[in-house]
Design a protein around this motif. Structure first.
Motif, PDB file in Angstrom:
ATOM      1  N   HIS A  19     -32.138  -0.232  86.650  1.00 15.98           N
ATOM      2  CA  HIS A  19     -30.670  -0.153  86.209  1.00 15.98           C
ATOM      3  C   HIS A  19     -30.059   0.094  87.441  1.00 15.98           C
ATOM      4  O   HIS A  19     -30.486   0.704  88.445  1.00 15.98           O
ATOM      5  N   GLY A  20     -28.626  -0.227  87.250  1.00 18.57           N
ATOM      6  CA  GLY A  20     -27.616   0.532  88.570  1.00 18.57           C
ATOM      7  C   GLY A  20     -26.423   0.156  87.934  1.00 18.57           C
ATOM      8  O   GLY A  20     -26.042  -0.098  86.770  1.00 18.57           O
ATOM      9  N   ARG A  21     -25.402   0.000  88.921  1.00 22.66           N
ATOM     10  CA  ARG A  21     -24.015   0.161  88.454  1.00 22.66           C
ATOM     11  C   ARG A  21     -23.167  -0.425  89.499  1.00 22.66           C
ATOM     12  O   ARG A  21     -23.195  -0.052  90.668  1.00 22.66           O
ATOM     13  N   GLN A  22     -22.152  -1.374  89.387  1.00 24.81           N
ATOM     14  CA  GLN A  22     -21.303  -2.037  90.091  1.00 24.81           C
ATOM     15  C   GLN A  22     -20.134  -0.810  90.578  1.00 24.81           C
ATOM     16  O   GLN A  22     -19.844   0.097  89.575  1.00 24.81           O
ATOM     17  N   THR A  23     -19.358  -1.167  91.564  1.00 22.41           N
ATOM     18  CA  THR A  23     -18.313  -0.302  91.654  1.00 22.41           C
ATOM     19  C   THR A  23     -17.111  -0.526  90.737  1.00 22.41           C
ATOM     20  O   THR A  23     -17.125  -1.248  90.082  1.00 22.41           O
ATOM     21  N   PHE A  24     -16.223   0.502  90.727  1.00 23.04           N
ATOM     22  CA  PHE A  24     -15.148   0.330  89.680  1.00 23.04           C
ATOM     23  C   PHE A  24     -13.828   0.938  90.259  1.00 23.04           C
ATOM     24  O   PHE A  24     -13.914   1.957  91.180  1.00 23.04           O
ATOM     25  N   GLN A  25     -12.916   0.601  89.529  1.00 27.46           N
ATOM     26  CA  GLN A  25     -11.299   1.129  89.603  1.00 27.46           C
ATOM     27  C   GLN A  25     -10.873   1.630  88.304  1.00 27.46           C
ATOM     28  O   GLN A  25     -11.044   1.276  87.464  1.00 27.46           O
ATOM     29  N   GLY A  26     -10.189   2.775  88.428  1.00 20.20           N
ATOM     30  CA  GLY A  26      -9.514   3.504  87.371  1.00 20.20           C
ATOM     31  C   GLY A  26     -10.390   4.700  86.694  1.00 20.20           C
ATOM     32  O   GLY A  26     -11.510   4.858  87.216  1.00 20.20           O
ATOM     33  N   ASP A  27     -10.172   4.898  85.602  1.00 18.17           N
ATOM     34  CA  ASP A  27     -11.237   5.751  84.656  1.00 18.17           C
ATOM     35  C   ASP A  27     -12.378   5.307  84.046  1.00 18.17           C
ATOM     36  O   ASP A  27     -12.076   4.119  83.645  1.00 18.17           O
TER      37      ASP A  27
END
Length: 448
Positions: free
Chosen positions: A407-415
């Motif tokens: 598993h992993g996670r993309q970058t994000f903006q905001g909360d």
């Protein structure tokens, strides 16, 4: 004169210890992706979740929710979770080419089962999970992943816990709980916070199993309480059986025969180069002190090694040699069980990465020689071919077999507010609780 010499030695040791403490404190705080929000923010998040439900993105139309029946309070899990189980290694005599061919002939069923709730399913509440427990757990154990979407019950830590307790999942501590690098969002419910911290919002987290050489959770349950308020932050998974099947045989055999070693932290001690005749004793002093006082806190088998990446005064904490292929503990079939997609520095240098140097990782062959970039590029290509991005909304829950699914996670903006609970198989011998939680609490009290 001997008295003066002893005083100078004491001062020198004191200075080095002071530098060490500063460096180690920094290393602990930034050496892994699992940085969480500050305690004040976690308390604020919990109050918000318990009092008013999940925060919804303005761009998302809120879905209809049903009034849930009042339930008896659950007993607190604080201090009750057993330790994460030891990693089950079964890596001897794997015929890579033959096993790849077997997968191609037999086929690999779809890993992910998606269950989308309608009003009737939501009206059943926990009864839905009780009535369908056998089907859900059978798919999880045979195929690797199940996602629940649009369920109202799992929008708070307590509701999330009620779901996995109804499925008879046996919770445990995080594999690196002692390090303090992952904090509880709700300790009474056995729920850890995922990587939501703003300082790591622009950091891409590659595919990995939640494991160390010593410890591996059998299952994981990931929940979304609030998706990223602006954009991004998708959770993603990939099937380790399919990655194993599709990697080039020569690449797999090279890594399997030579093994891999993962560097989890760097500590640059360039000032040691200016110490003249004291350089070598000082290097040994730092190596020994860090190895004996810091590495055990991570509950990992680590060797402290200088210059593995060509920088003579860089001290790296490097895990023991391990196989990138492991037989699944239940099916006996080989799977890709390696975190190179996340930890390879060559890939990190080409992606969004906000981890400071002290927290940079890398992956070497078992003899600490460099893995060819051509091989790493190929691993990256095949890994990304099998990535499934999951745009989870409030209350969505993903169950994974941690030995099979990465598993992993993309970058994000905001909360963003995602969380996770970890599980053992359920019938193995366990260590009830785990001493040393003071470090976990202390480190997270320093993270702002």
């Amino acid at each position: 004169e001997s008295g003066k010499g002893g005083g100078a030695g004491d001062n020198h040791r004191s200075n080095m210890q002071g530098i060490l403490r500063s460096g180690v404190a920094m290393a602990i705080m930034v050496t892994a992706e699992a940085f969480m929000s500050s305690p004040a923010m976690r308390v604020q998040n919990l109050r918000r979740l318990r009092s008013s439900g999940p925060v919804k993105r303005s761009s998302i139309s809120p879905r209809m929710t049903l009034a849930l029946p009042r339930m008896e309070p659950l007993p607190p899990l604080d201090g009750q979770l057993p330790d994460c189980p030891v990693t089950i290694w079964n890596t001897e005599n794997i015929d890579v080419a033959a096993e790849q061919q077997r997968y191609k002939q037999e086929g690999i069923p779809e890993s992910l089962l998606e269950i989308v709730a309608d009003s009737e399913m939501n009206a059943q509440g926990l009864a839905y999970f009780e009535n369908n427990k056998e089907m859900i757990m059978k798919h999880l154990k045979e195929n690797g992943a199940v996602i629940f979407k649009n369920f109202d019950l799992s929008k708070t830590p307590e509701g999330f816990r009620r779901v996995w307790e109804t499925l008879d999942m046996a919770p445990c501590l995080d594999p690196i709980h002692n390090s303090g690098l992952r904090s509880f969002l709700s300790s009474r419910d056995g729920v850890y916070e995922e990587v939501n911290k703003q300082s790591l919002a622009k950091h891409y987290i590659g595919l990995h199993n939640e494991s160390t050489f010593k410890k591996t959770a059998t299952f994981g349950a990931f929940v979304c309480f609030s998706p990223a308020s602006e954009s991004g932050g998708e959770f993603f998974i990939a099937d380790g059986a399919k990655i194993f099947r599709d990697l080039r045989t020569d690449v797999l055999e090279s890594l399997y025969k030579r093994g891999v070693r993962i560097s989890v932290s760097n500590l640059d001690l360039d000032f040691l180069g200016a110490l003249g005749p004291l350089k070598e004793p000082a290097m040994n002093f730092f190596k020994g002190l860090i190895g004996s006082t810091v590495a055990p806190k991570f509950d990992m088998d680590l060797d402290m090694i200088y210059g593995a990446d060509g920088k003579p005064q860089r001290l790296q904490a490097i895990e023991h040699r391990q196989s990138p292929i492991n037989r699944h503990p239940e099916t006996g079939k080989p799977v890709w069980f390696c975190n190179i997609h996340n930890h390879a520095r060559y890939l990190r240098n080409k992606r969004p990465c906000s981890v400071p140097e002290v927290g940079m990782t890398d992956v070497y062959y078992g003899d600490l020689s460099q893995i060819p970039h051509e091989y790493v590029d190929h691993i990256n290509e095949i890994s990304e071919k099998h990535i499934q991005n999951l745009a989870m909304q409030s209350g969505d829950v993903l169950l994974i077999d941690n030995y099979r699914m990465l598993h992993g996670r993309q970058t994000f903006q905001g909360d963003r507010l995602h969380a996770v609970s970890w599980f053992r198989k359920g019938d193995e011998a366990v260590t009830q609780g785990k001493p040393g939680n003071l470090l976990n609490s202390a480190v997270n009290s320093l993270i702002k």
